[in-house]
Design a protein around this motif. Structure first.
Motif, mmCIF file in Angstrom:
data_model
loop_
_atom_site.group_PDB
_atom_site.id
_atom_site.type_symbol
_atom_site.label_atom_id
_atom_site.label_comp_id
_atom_site.label_asym_id
_atom_site.label_seq_id
_atom_site.Cartn_x
_atom_site.Cartn_y
_atom_site.Cartn_z
ATOM 1 N N ASP A 3 98.916 -40.773 46.404
ATOM 2 C CA ASP A 3 98.540 -39.536 46.413
ATOM 3 C C ASP A 3 99.513 -38.578 46.401
ATOM 4 O OD1 ASP A 3 95.847 -40.485 47.429
ATOM 5 O OD2 ASP A 3 97.004 -40.758 49.519
ATOM 6 N N GLU A 4 100.648 -39.014 46.410
ATOM 7 C CA GLU A 4 101.999 -38.136 46.018
ATOM 8 C C GLU A 4 101.897 -37.920 44.698
ATOM 9 O OE1 GLU A 4 105.599 -39.157 47.859
ATOM 10 O OE2 GLU A 4 104.767 -38.887 50.079
ATOM 11 N N GLU A 5 101.958 -38.670 43.882
ATOM 12 C CA GLU A 5 102.104 -38.823 42.382
ATOM 13 C C GLU A 5 100.820 -37.987 41.982
ATOM 14 O OE1 GLU A 5 101.822 -43.065 41.218
ATOM 15 O OE2 GLU A 5 103.989 -43.161 41.178
ATOM 16 N N PHE A 6 99.570 -37.896 42.304
ATOM 17 C CA PHE A 6 98.396 -37.495 42.151
ATOM 18 C C PHE A 6 98.818 -36.008 42.143
ATOM 19 C CE2 PHE A 6 94.544 -35.356 43.012
ATOM 20 C CZ PHE A 6 94.023 -35.493 41.757
ATOM 21 N N GLU A 7 99.285 -35.391 43.458
ATOM 22 C CA GLU A 7 99.199 -34.070 43.712
ATOM 23 C C GLU A 7 100.866 -33.443 42.951
ATOM 24 O OE1 GLU A 7 100.453 -34.021 47.864
ATOM 25 O OE2 GLU A 7 98.388 -34.555 48.542
ATOM 26 N N ARG A 96 95.463 -39.347 35.929
ATOM 27 C CA ARG A 96 95.660 -39.694 37.456
ATOM 28 C C ARG A 96 94.403 -39.182 37.927
ATOM 29 N NH1 ARG A 96 100.917 -40.379 38.471
ATOM 30 N NH2 ARG A 96 102.433 -40.328 37.025
ATOM 31 N N SER A 97 93.619 -38.115 37.617
ATOM 32 C CA SER A 97 92.512 -37.426 38.207
ATOM 33 C C SER A 97 91.387 -38.599 38.211
ATOM 34 C CB SER A 97 92.120 -36.339 37.491
ATOM 35 O OG SER A 97 90.879 -35.899 38.135
ATOM 36 N N GLU A 98 91.324 -39.376 37.007
ATOM 37 C CA GLU A 98 90.180 -40.410 36.843
ATOM 38 C C GLU A 98 90.588 -41.454 37.813
ATOM 39 O OE1 GLU A 98 90.250 -40.864 32.768
ATOM 40 O OE2 GLU A 98 88.786 -39.359 32.143
ATOM 41 N N ALA A 99 91.789 -42.052 37.751
ATOM 42 C CA ALA A 99 92.237 -43.068 38.700
ATOM 43 C C ALA A 99 92.167 -42.829 39.976
ATOM 44 C CB ALA A 99 93.656 -43.278 38.369
ATOM 45 N N LYS A 100 92.124 -41.575 40.428
ATOM 46 C CA LYS A 100 92.137 -41.125 41.860
ATOM 47 C C LYS A 100 90.384 -41.114 42.036
ATOM 48 C CE LYS A 100 93.169 -39.253 45.994
ATOM 49 N NZ LYS A 100 94.101 -39.930 46.747
ATOM 50 N N LYS A 101 89.695 -40.708 41.193
ATOM 51 C CA LYS A 101 88.288 -40.979 41.313
ATOM 52 C C LYS A 101 87.801 -42.638 41.681
ATOM 53 C CE LYS A 101 86.904 -36.795 38.787
ATOM 54 N NZ LYS A 101 86.374 -36.303 37.698
ATOM 55 N N LYS A 102 88.621 -43.407 40.949
ATOM 56 C CA LYS A 102 88.199 -44.867 40.968
ATOM 57 C C LYS A 102 88.438 -45.374 42.236
ATOM 58 C CE LYS A 102 88.223 -45.813 35.971
ATOM 59 N NZ LYS A 102 89.031 -46.498 34.930
ATOM 60 N N GLU A 103 89.798 -44.940 42.791
ATOM 61 C CA GLU A 103 90.240 -45.078 44.045
ATOM 62 C C GLU A 103 89.279 -44.670 45.168
ATOM 63 O OE1 GLU A 103 94.005 -43.513 44.961
ATOM 64 O OE2 GLU A 103 95.066 -44.987 43.540
ATOM 65 N N ILE A 104 88.775 -43.679 44.989
ATOM 66 C CA ILE A 104 87.880 -43.117 46.148
ATOM 67 C C ILE A 104 86.499 -43.799 46.053
ATOM 68 C CG2 ILE A 104 86.400 -41.164 46.789
ATOM 69 C CD1 ILE A 104 88.733 -39.204 45.875
#
Length: 223
Positions: A3-7, A96-104
């Motif tokens: 999450d820190e990398e995404f932010e 990173r946004s797409e990776a975050k969506k996959k994580e969620i």
């Protein structure tokens, strides 16, 4: 990706507009500040400054003030260096946004499986799923409260408090976290602290008075 990398990536995207504006400024000092800020985003490689021309050599790539003087022109006329800089950061943020969506999505699936097992009374299986969901995503208050509740049902009272504290760091208004922590403390023998938590909850969640009082009664009648 954590999450820190995404932010941090999103922060960089928000900075781009200001950086490009500084770099295109006719004010020499402001232009130089803009280039320094750009260097920070592009990396920490070796930098060699030529003060007379305000050029920066960064791993063989030159960024100069003249190249950014026409940034007010249509997008297709923006100098290649500027477009490349913007594309690099925007592409990184998108990835990173797409990776975050996959994580969620993955985390939500594991959570739903955990909830299903919990409703069946399979608390050990539920705990496994919640553990896996948290391994994928550590910024969900609900995941930590769900895991805390599973641990309560498994009698793992000494592990509940940590999950509740993590949930409260993510959402200080989480009533479930307070109730589950109070229950764990009660069974661990720290009845006074448990009572204090519930009394505080009555003040901070006046719309949940009945639920909190029912919890108080449940704990009082359990011993």
């Amino acid at each position: 990706m954590d999450d820190e990398e995404f932010e941090e990536s999103m922060r960089k995207v928000n900075l781009i507009g200001g950086i490009i504006k500084d770099m295109s400024s006719k004010n020499e000092a402001k232009s130089k500040v803009g280039m320094l800020r750009a260097e920070e985003l592009l990396g920490n490689g070796e930098k060699v400054w030529d003060e007379s021309s305000l050029k920066t050599v960064h791993n063989g790539t030159k960024i100069n003030r003249k190249a950014f003087e026409d940034l007010g022109k249509p997008k297709d006329e923006i100098p290649a260096d500027a477009a490349g800089f913007m594309a690099h950061v925007e592409r990184d943020a998108k990835q990173r946004s797409e990776a975050k969506k996959k994580e969620i999505k993955r985390s939500d699936y594991l959570k739903s499986m955990g909830n299903c097992e919990y409703r069946k009374g399979n608390y050990e299986k539920a705990l496994i799923y919640y553990n896996q969901a948290i391994d994928v995503r550590k910024d969900s208050c609900v995941l930590f409260t769900n895991r805390a509740l599973a641990k309560i049902n498994l009698g793992l009272m000494d592990e509940v408090g940590e999950d509740c504290d993590r949930a409260l760091r993510l959402n200080e208004r989480s009533l479930n976290a307070v109730l589950y922590k109070a229950e764990a403390l009660w069974w661990l023998g720290d009845i006074q602290t448990a009572k204090e938590l519930l009394e505080t909850a009555l003040k901070t969640h006046p719309d949940q008075t009945k639920r909190i009082q029912d919890y108080q009664n449940k704990l009082s009648n359990s011993r």
